[in-house]
Design a protein around this motif. Structure first.
Motif, mmCIF file in Angstrom:
data_model
loop_
_atom_site.group_PDB
_atom_site.id
_atom_site.type_symbol
_atom_site.label_atom_id
_atom_site.label_comp_id
_atom_site.label_asym_id
_atom_site.label_seq_id
_atom_site.Cartn_x
_atom_site.Cartn_y
_atom_site.Cartn_z
ATOM 1 N N THR A 69 0.826 -1.210 0.000
ATOM 2 C CA THR A 69 0.000 0.000 0.000
ATOM 3 C C THR A 69 0.861 1.260 0.000
ATOM 4 O OG1 THR A 69 -0.111 -0.195 2.407
ATOM 5 C CG2 THR A 69 -1.975 -1.048 1.172
ATOM 6 N N ASN A 70 2.189 1.059 -0.003
ATOM 7 C CA ASN A 70 3.092 2.202 -0.062
ATOM 8 C C ASN A 70 2.926 3.133 1.143
ATOM 9 O OD1 ASN A 70 5.110 3.605 -1.365
ATOM 10 N ND2 ASN A 70 3.686 4.864 -2.564
ATOM 11 N N ALA A 71 2.627 2.535 2.290
ATOM 12 C CA ALA A 71 2.329 3.335 3.489
ATOM 13 C C ALA A 71 3.412 3.148 4.544
ATOM 14 C CB ALA A 71 0.983 2.895 4.070
ATOM 15 N N PRO A 72 3.649 4.194 5.359
ATOM 16 C CA PRO A 72 4.556 4.004 6.497
ATOM 17 C C PRO A 72 3.874 3.142 7.575
ATOM 18 C CG PRO A 72 3.637 6.221 6.539
ATOM 19 C CD PRO A 72 3.112 5.557 5.292
ATOM 20 N N LEU A 73 4.676 2.523 8.402
ATOM 21 C CA LEU A 73 4.119 1.624 9.426
ATOM 22 C C LEU A 73 4.994 1.679 10.672
ATOM 23 C CD1 LEU A 73 1.988 -0.675 9.994
ATOM 24 C CD2 LEU A 73 3.730 -2.288 9.194
ATOM 25 N N TYR A 74 4.341 1.610 11.827
ATOM 26 C CA TYR A 74 5.034 1.617 13.128
ATOM 27 C C TYR A 74 4.638 0.339 13.851
ATOM 28 C CZ TYR A 74 6.039 3.425 17.911
ATOM 29 O OH TYR A 74 6.498 3.633 19.195
ATOM 30 N N ILE A 75 5.613 -0.522 14.101
ATOM 31 C CA ILE A 75 5.321 -1.792 14.777
ATOM 32 C C ILE A 75 5.532 -1.615 16.274
ATOM 33 C CG2 ILE A 75 5.919 -4.237 14.974
ATOM 34 C CD1 ILE A 75 6.582 -4.264 12.041
#
Ligand code: URP
Ligand code: ZN
Ligand code: ZN
Ligand code: ZN
Length: 457
Positions: free
Chosen positions: A229-235
């Motif tokens: 989705t070409n999105a940033p992510l924070y785990i």
């Protein structure tokens, strides 16, 4: 008349980037000047102390419904404990209620938050990503709620991969960040069934039911969906090498993937589950505590910037509440305390594991402010920033026990941990709110933090 309300003199200022001696002039809750020989009638003498930006905890669950009960710290007790421990802001997870909207979550949590004694923000955990919920995302962002959460586990809160992708896409479109709890739901169910059928019901089997491999798999899947989705992510709350190595790989490939860990994953281990009687339940949290071999790996990844933040996942329950799962580990409410001990543990343990004090400030405050849209109002010591400050006595040795803490719970997971250094004074927007282990500020003085756009680190 002085141009300041108060001046902090003679301290050593430590930010993420600098260490230097200077005086701080505070006016109307803001740092108005940094210099030498600043004058004012009201002086706080910080000789021999470090002055650091107030801690920011990006992951708390105050007064949170879980497994038929509520976490035992509400916004009043939790925020006071935070302040005493050197945390001046936190971001709590509001949860979309069953059959309700994101706006309902925020309304419920702002009512809880009205009791907060320090400033707080809210994430919204989206538990049903239908069209209506997705359509609310832009409104949330306008209201200063610029991060959403996805749970890959927990029957009451989890969303499937398609819903997760919808949340990623919509959040990306509106400049919001998605955080995710990574564990494989189906693997856990499968293992749990086998364990319970074999009569393995004690707390330690909670950890056996959800091994590190299943956190690693979920982290990999979450990263894959973010990539698609070409999105940033924070785990959130990475506990082990299996998940963090996925974050590392993704970052090396240039993907905007960020990660958080918590003190319990570098200080405690699966061995704690073997404590006698029902004591293992103290450590029943998800992800569970892992093998000690992960500790040095996690410290190294913090040092290298693969993991950007240290939060607490503060979600305490009294042992009486934990006893809901006396005969079945799946009924033990998940979570433990930590909001008051995070700063002391990180400031003491970080340097022993190769992190400079500047780096500790970065991962406990500055990076959190940047990632969650509060920088530079929060997260640093600069002219124009909120005077959220902690005076830290690096020579004060404290043995952490339940009795020295103020969290509303009858144990600390960090019982007996010796820290060399402790926060001795906390200012929130210029007010001295905690001193020498006591909360001395006014009640309900915390403000909701309207957050802006995330900076991807
Ligand atoms: O066990 C935990 N972590 N409880 C709080 C909810 C969550 O998963 O963050
Ligand atoms: Zn979680
Ligand atoms: Zn959590
Ligand atoms: Zn160590």
């Amino acid at each position: 008349m002085s141009k300041f309300d108060k001046v902090i003199k003679n301290g050593t200022i430590v930010t993420a980037s600098d260490t230097y001696k200077g005086d701080l002039g505070i006016k109307d809750g803001i740092i108005a000047e940094i210099g030498q020989n600043l004058e004012c009638d009201t002086v706080i003498d910080a000789a021999g102390k470090l002055i650091i930006p107030g801690g920011i905890d990006a992951h708390t669950h105050l007064d949170m419904p879980f497994g038929g009960t509520f976490s035992s710290d509400d916004f009043e007790s939790g925020s006071k404990a935070a302040a005493i421990g050197g945390t001046t802001s936190f971001i709590d997870y509001s949860i979309q209620p069953a059959g309700g909207t994101l706006a309902d979550a925020v309304k419920i949590w702002k009512e809880k938050g009205a009791k907060s004694c320090v400033d707080y923000g809210l994430h919204v955990a989206i538990t049903k990503a239908d069209e209506n919920a997705l359509a609310e995302i832009p409104t949330m962002v306008k209201e200063g709620i610029t991060s959403f959460k996805v749970f890959m586990v927990y029957d009451a809160m989890r969303v499937n991969d398609a819903a997760f992708m919808n949340i990623l896409e919509k959040s990306k479109e509106h400049g919001a960040l998605v955080g995710v709890h990574c564990e494989n739901y189906h693997v856990i169910n499968h293992r749990t069934k086998q364990l319970l059928e074999a009569g393995k019901t004690e707390p330690k089997y909670h950890a056996v039911s959800r091994p590190a491999t299943c956190e690693g798999e979920a982290a990999n899947r979450a990263i894959t969906l973010a990539k698609l989705t070409n999105a940033p992510l924070y785990i959130v709350h990475n506990s082990c090498e299996e998940s963090i190595s996925r974050v590392k790989e993704a970052r090396e490939a240039g993907l905007p993937i960020m990660g958080e860990t918590c003190p319990q994953y570098v200080m405690l281990s699966e061995d704690n589950y073997d404590e006698p009687g029902f004591n293992g339940a103290k450590y029943v949290m998800s992800p569970p505590l892992r093998s000690k071999k992960n500790w040095d790996y996690i410290w190294q990844q913090l040092k290298d910037g693969v993991i950007q933040t240290v939060a607490t996942d503060h979600c305490p329950f009294f042992m009486k509440q934990k006893e809901l799962g006396k005969d079945d580990f799946t009924k033990i409410p998940n979570g433990g305390p930590g909001i008051e001990t995070r700063m002391a543990i990180m400031l003491s343990e970080g340097p022993k594991h190769g992190l400079s004090l500047n780096k500790v400030v970065e991962v406990t405050s500055t990076n959190v402010a940047k990632i969650f849209g509060m920088y530079p109002k929060k997260g640093t010591i600069a002219v124009g920033s909120d005077a959220d400050l902690v005076l830290y006595d690096a020579n004060k040795e404290v043995t952490i026990t339940k009795d020295v803490l103020h969290e509303n719970v009858d144990y600390t997971a960090f019982e007996g941990v010796k820290v060399s250094g402790y926060p001795v004074m906390t200012l929130s927007r210029g007010d001295v709110v905690a001193k020498d282990g006591e909360y001395i500020g006014e009640s309900n003085r915390g403000q909701f933090i309207k957050r802006g756009k995330s900076i991807v680190l």
